[in-house]
Enzyme design. Structure first.
Site, short mmCIF file in Angstrom:
data_model
loop_
_atom_site.label_atom_id
_atom_site.label_comp_id
_atom_site.label_asym_id
_atom_site.label_seq_id
_atom_site.Cartn_x
_atom_site.Cartn_y
_atom_site.Cartn_z
N ASP A 196 72.71 -37.88 141.52
CA ASP A 196 73.88 -37.12 141.96
C ASP A 196 73.48 -36.00 142.90
O ASP A 196 74.08 -34.93 142.93
CB ASP A 196 74.62 -36.56 140.74
CG ASP A 196 76.02 -36.05 141.08
OD1 ASP A 196 76.66 -36.63 141.97
OD2 ASP A 196 76.46 -35.06 140.45
N ASN A 201 73.87 -29.27 144.58
CA ASN A 201 72.98 -29.08 143.43
C ASN A 201 71.54 -28.91 143.89
O ASN A 201 70.59 -29.36 143.24
CB ASN A 201 73.13 -30.17 142.37
CG ASN A 201 73.20 -31.55 142.93
OD1 ASN A 201 72.55 -31.83 143.94
ND2 ASN A 201 73.96 -32.42 142.30
N ASP A 260 70.56 -29.62 138.13
CA ASP A 260 71.57 -30.52 137.55
C ASP A 260 71.07 -31.95 137.42
O ASP A 260 71.20 -32.77 138.33
CB ASP A 260 72.86 -30.49 138.38
CG ASP A 260 73.58 -29.16 138.29
OD1 ASP A 260 73.31 -28.41 137.33
OD2 ASP A 260 74.41 -28.86 139.16
#
Length: 285
Positions: free
Chosen positions: A168, A173, A185
């Site tokens: 992700d 992040n 994260d």
């Protein structure tokens, strides 16, 4: 500030001494700035499963190890006990990944313990000592974009060499600390060898970073680092210090190779459009 319920147990046990302020709240967790002795750290309090979408996480579960056969069966049957075990495994995944990646030399926040379901870790700060901004909030010169891209590609390579894919990764992040980018994260981290979607996720991670930094250094948009590193990984030839070129010869024998290229470019364009939307929204505020 009033101590959040999730952090009171840490104060009672002497893990932290005080909660100073909220840092951010996302769909997965809320993060607070805390004091532990003379150190300023942050504490990540995970939200309950009921507050999050389970369906969006299904693709990340493949290839993850479960501690016991009973737990594995319960998770597979989605029983109440299984859902509880899956929630525990979901939280443990990030904690385990942080320690593993730190030991592999990936620039991640230094973990300081996982107590009562709360992850205590380094507060990444900028050169002035304030909470570091996210990469997507920072204006960069072309040279800075190239340097950050080179550094982040190296971090992705090191992650892949440990057998992990972030899953992700985006400009939101990655924090820009005093010493450069820091990747954060990891609840969605996946096994590179055990998840059938690992290659797709890796390419998406690289494309997200490339698309954003390519707005400042457009030549980055003509690179294929994700494809190059995955091919080396599959061949067993990828190492933490492997020098990448950004060039990749696509296998023309694969049907619809142009379609594959268009799909990759579409992903990059989508990331750019999202970034422009965020910038427009920020200006409107």
């Amino acid at each position: 500030m009033k101590t959040p319920a999730g952090l009171q147990a840490l104060i009672d046990d002497g893990v932290i001494d005080a909660v100073l302020r909220p840092l951010k709240s996302g769909k997965e967790a809320s993060v607070y700035v805390v004091r532990a002795g003379d150190e300023i750290r942050c504490a990540k309090v995970y939200k309950d499963m009921a507050q999050r979408s389970f369906q969006q996480r299904v693709q990340y579960q493949e290839g993850r190890k479960v501690r016991g056969s009973r737990e594995a069966r319960a998770i597979g049957k989605a029983t109440k006990y299984g859902r509880k075990q899956q929630e525990t495994a979901w939280k443990n995944t990030e904690v385990d990944a942080l320690y593993q990646l730190r030991d592999a030399g990936v620039r991640v926040p230094e973990p300081h313990g996982y107590v009562h379901g709360v992850l205590v870790m380094e507060l990444v700060a900028d050169a002035e000592g304030s909470s570091a901004p996210r990469l997507g909030e920072v204006a960069l010169s072309a040279d800075q974009a190239r340097d950050y891209h080179r550094f982040l590609v190296r971090q992705i390579v090191r992650m892949l060499c440990t057998g992990l894919v972030h899953g992700d990764l985006s400009p939101y992040n990655v924090l820009v600390g005093a010493d450069g980018p820091v990747v954060i994260d990891f609840p969605q981290v996946v096994s590179a060898a055990g998840n059938n979607a690992a290659r797709t996720m890796l390419l998406r991670d690289v494309n997200n970073i490339t698309a954003y930094l390519g707005t400042s250094a457009p030549e980055l948009l003509d690179t294929w680092y994700g494809e190059e590193m995955w091919a080396l990984f599959e061949a067993g030839d990828l190492h933490p210090d492997t020098e990448l070129t950004g060039h990749f010869e696509h296998d023309e024998s694969i049907p619809d190779i142009d379609g594959v290229r268009h799909a990759i470019n579409d992903a990059r364009e989508e990331a750019l459009i999202r970034q422009q939307g965020r910038e427009a929204a920020a200006e409107a505020d």
